[in-house]
Design a protein around this motif. Sequence first.
Motif, PDB file in Angstrom:
ATOM      1  N   SER A  72     -17.281   1.892   1.088  1.00 29.03           N
ATOM      2  CA  SER A  72     -17.016   0.476   1.353  1.00 29.03           C
ATOM      3  C   SER A  72     -18.242  -0.268   1.867  1.00 29.03           C
ATOM      4  O   SER A  72     -18.303  -1.494   1.803  1.00 29.03           O
ATOM      5  CB  SER A  72     -15.883   0.342   2.384  1.00 29.03           C
ATOM      6  OG  SER A  72     -16.296   0.839   3.650  1.00 29.03           O
ATOM      7  N   LEU A  95      -4.676   0.271  -1.817  1.00 29.52           N
ATOM      8  CA  LEU A  95      -4.294  -1.145  -1.825  1.00 29.52           C
ATOM      9  C   LEU A  95      -5.484  -2.090  -1.809  1.00 29.52           C
ATOM     10  O   LEU A  95      -5.329  -3.296  -1.692  1.00 29.52           O
ATOM     11  CB  LEU A  95      -3.387  -1.443  -0.624  1.00 29.52           C
ATOM     12  CG  LEU A  95      -2.135  -0.577  -0.530  1.00 29.52           C
ATOM     13  CD1 LEU A  95      -1.371  -0.893   0.744  1.00 29.52           C
ATOM     14  CD2 LEU A  95      -1.245  -0.796  -1.749  1.00 29.52           C
ATOM     15  N   GLN A  96      -6.696  -1.539  -1.879  1.00 27.61           N
ATOM     16  CA  GLN A  96      -7.923  -2.335  -1.949  1.00 27.61           C
ATOM     17  C   GLN A  96      -8.022  -3.337  -0.799  1.00 27.61           C
ATOM     18  O   GLN A  96      -8.479  -4.471  -0.975  1.00 27.61           O
ATOM     19  CB  GLN A  96      -8.006  -3.063  -3.303  1.00 27.61           C
ATOM     20  CG  GLN A  96      -8.025  -2.095  -4.479  1.00 27.61           C
ATOM     21  CD  GLN A  96      -8.096  -2.793  -5.821  1.00 27.61           C
ATOM     22  OE1 GLN A  96      -7.856  -3.996  -5.918  1.00 27.61           O
ATOM     23  NE2 GLN A  96      -8.444  -2.058  -6.852  1.00 27.61           N
ATOM     24  N   ALA A  97      -7.600  -2.886   0.372  1.00 27.56           N
ATOM     25  CA  ALA A  97      -7.769  -3.646   1.617  1.00 27.56           C
ATOM     26  C   ALA A  97      -7.102  -5.014   1.608  1.00 27.56           C
ATOM     27  O   ALA A  97      -7.496  -5.906   2.342  1.00 27.56           O
ATOM     28  CB  ALA A  97      -9.256  -3.802   1.939  1.00 27.56           C
ATOM     29  N   SER A  98      -6.078  -5.212   0.784  1.00 25.47           N
ATOM     30  CA  SER A  98      -5.353  -6.475   0.791  1.00 25.47           C
ATOM     31  C   SER A  98      -4.443  -6.521   2.013  1.00 25.47           C
ATOM     32  O   SER A  98      -3.530  -5.690   2.136  1.00 25.47           O
ATOM     33  CB  SER A  98      -4.511  -6.611  -0.480  1.00 25.47           C
ATOM     34  OG  SER A  98      -3.543  -7.629  -0.326  1.00 25.47           O
ATOM     35  N   PRO A  99      -4.654  -7.463   2.931  1.00 23.19           N
ATOM     36  CA  PRO A  99      -3.820  -7.513   4.147  1.00 23.19           C
ATOM     37  C   PRO A  99      -2.337  -7.670   3.837  1.00 23.19           C
ATOM     38  O   PRO A  99      -1.493  -7.037   4.478  1.00 23.19           O
ATOM     39  CB  PRO A  99      -4.369  -8.737   4.895  1.00 23.19           C
ATOM     40  CG  PRO A  99      -5.766  -8.893   4.406  1.00 23.19           C
ATOM     41  CD  PRO A  99      -5.721  -8.470   2.964  1.00 23.19           C
ATOM     42  N   ARG A 100      -2.010  -8.494   2.851  1.00 26.68           N
ATOM     43  CA  ARG A 100      -0.601  -8.707   2.523  1.00 26.68           C
ATOM     44  C   ARG A 100       0.021  -7.429   1.951  1.00 26.68           C
ATOM     45  O   ARG A 100       1.129  -7.041   2.331  1.00 26.68           O
ATOM     46  CB  ARG A 100      -0.465  -9.855   1.521  1.00 26.68           C
ATOM     47  CG  ARG A 100       0.980 -10.118   1.096  1.00 26.68           C
ATOM     48  CD  ARG A 100       1.096 -11.317   0.192  1.00 26.68           C
ATOM     49  NE  ARG A 100       0.703 -12.551   0.873  1.00 26.68           N
ATOM     50  CZ  ARG A 100       0.719 -13.741   0.294  1.00 26.68           C
ATOM     51  NH1 ARG A 100       1.082 -13.864  -0.963  1.00 26.68           N
ATOM     52  NH2 ARG A 100       0.356 -14.812   0.984  1.00 26.68           N
ATOM     53  N   ALA A 101      -0.707  -6.773   1.037  1.00 28.84           N
ATOM     54  CA  ALA A 101      -0.188  -5.537   0.443  1.00 28.84           C
ATOM     55  C   ALA A 101      -0.081  -4.435   1.494  1.00 28.84           C
ATOM     56  O   ALA A 101       0.866  -3.645   1.484  1.00 28.84           O
ATOM     57  CB  ALA A 101      -1.085  -5.090  -0.707  1.00 28.84           C
ATOM     58  N   THR A 102      -1.045  -4.390   2.405  1.00 30.79           N
ATOM     59  CA  THR A 102      -1.029  -3.387   3.471  1.00 30.79           C
ATOM     60  C   THR A 102       0.187  -3.572   4.370  1.00 30.79           C
ATOM     61  O   THR A 102       0.898  -2.614   4.689  1.00 30.79           O
ATOM     62  CB  THR A 102      -2.316  -3.471   4.309  1.00 30.79           C
ATOM     63  OG1 THR A 102      -3.431  -3.142   3.481  1.00 30.79           O
ATOM     64  CG2 THR A 102      -2.263  -2.519   5.482  1.00 30.79           C
TER      65      THR A 102
END
Length: 319
Positions: A72, A95-102
Amino acid sequence: MASRVGNRWKFTKEWEKAVNALRVDCECEIVLTGSNARLLSGELTTLLAGRYVEIQMFPLSFDEFLEFRKDSGEDIHKSFDAFLRFGGLPGLHELQASPRATAQYLNDVFNSVLLKDVVSRNNIRDTELLNRIIQFIFDNVGSTFSAKNISDFLKSQGRKLGVETTYNYLDYLENAFVIERVKRFDLKGKKYLETQEKIYAADVGIRNSVLGYRPSDIAGILENLLYLNLRQKGFRVSVGKMGTLEVDFVASKDEEVLYVQVCYQLTPENLEREIAPLKQIKDNYPKLVLTLSDLMTGDIEGIKVRNLVDFLAEPIANF
């Protein structure tokens, strides 16, 4: 009963007998996985007595978390901030560090465990009451408690729950690996105490998904992370009691013992308070104070003061 789906077997009723039959008839290694501590109970334990090795799986430790994020380009402190907020479930790294997906992922995992391994398995009807208990526990990680504390809290909110029933709920949550309960150990009397244990979340990301991440909770979250790290490194962990003083963790493995205090910000003003319990211990086992304050690291009367992030980043294989 068992049926084959592709190269996997799906078991329904009396599946433990099918497993035992496969063990007898096939030259193979059998791996059983489950999300509840009751997996190796009852008839399965009888059938496989002496023929299995139980391995408890934990979320990623911080050094494993760093390995997932090594490409990263972020520094260790930014990674640690993410670890504080999101915990160590491996699925996060897809999840590629997506806050919403996390946030959605953590919420889905929590709800799945709650419904499958707690509510359904134990026939709990009052899920709203269960959620209040979980919120109380997660809001008080690192604090000593008793079942009466929880009962009194619920009573203040107009809900009644007896102490015995409260203990049952705690057992359900512990069996589903939502929480871990830690006994206190009297270092003078050399015995475990039956009251005022502590509870930690099995993953701080799950805890934060329930309550939201609050910087004001940092001290409890750090203590939770350190507890999990010691367990991941193979230690048996208890909370130490030395007279009226408390040692955050007494960690033992084989014949070795490690005494550990964790302090968010160690300063000249609170230094003596933090090391006082360790100074009361007269044996020669290592004594540590772990902190995020780099300027306070060093050696004080044989007590080592180290950076907490560096300690958590040490590979588990080294212990």
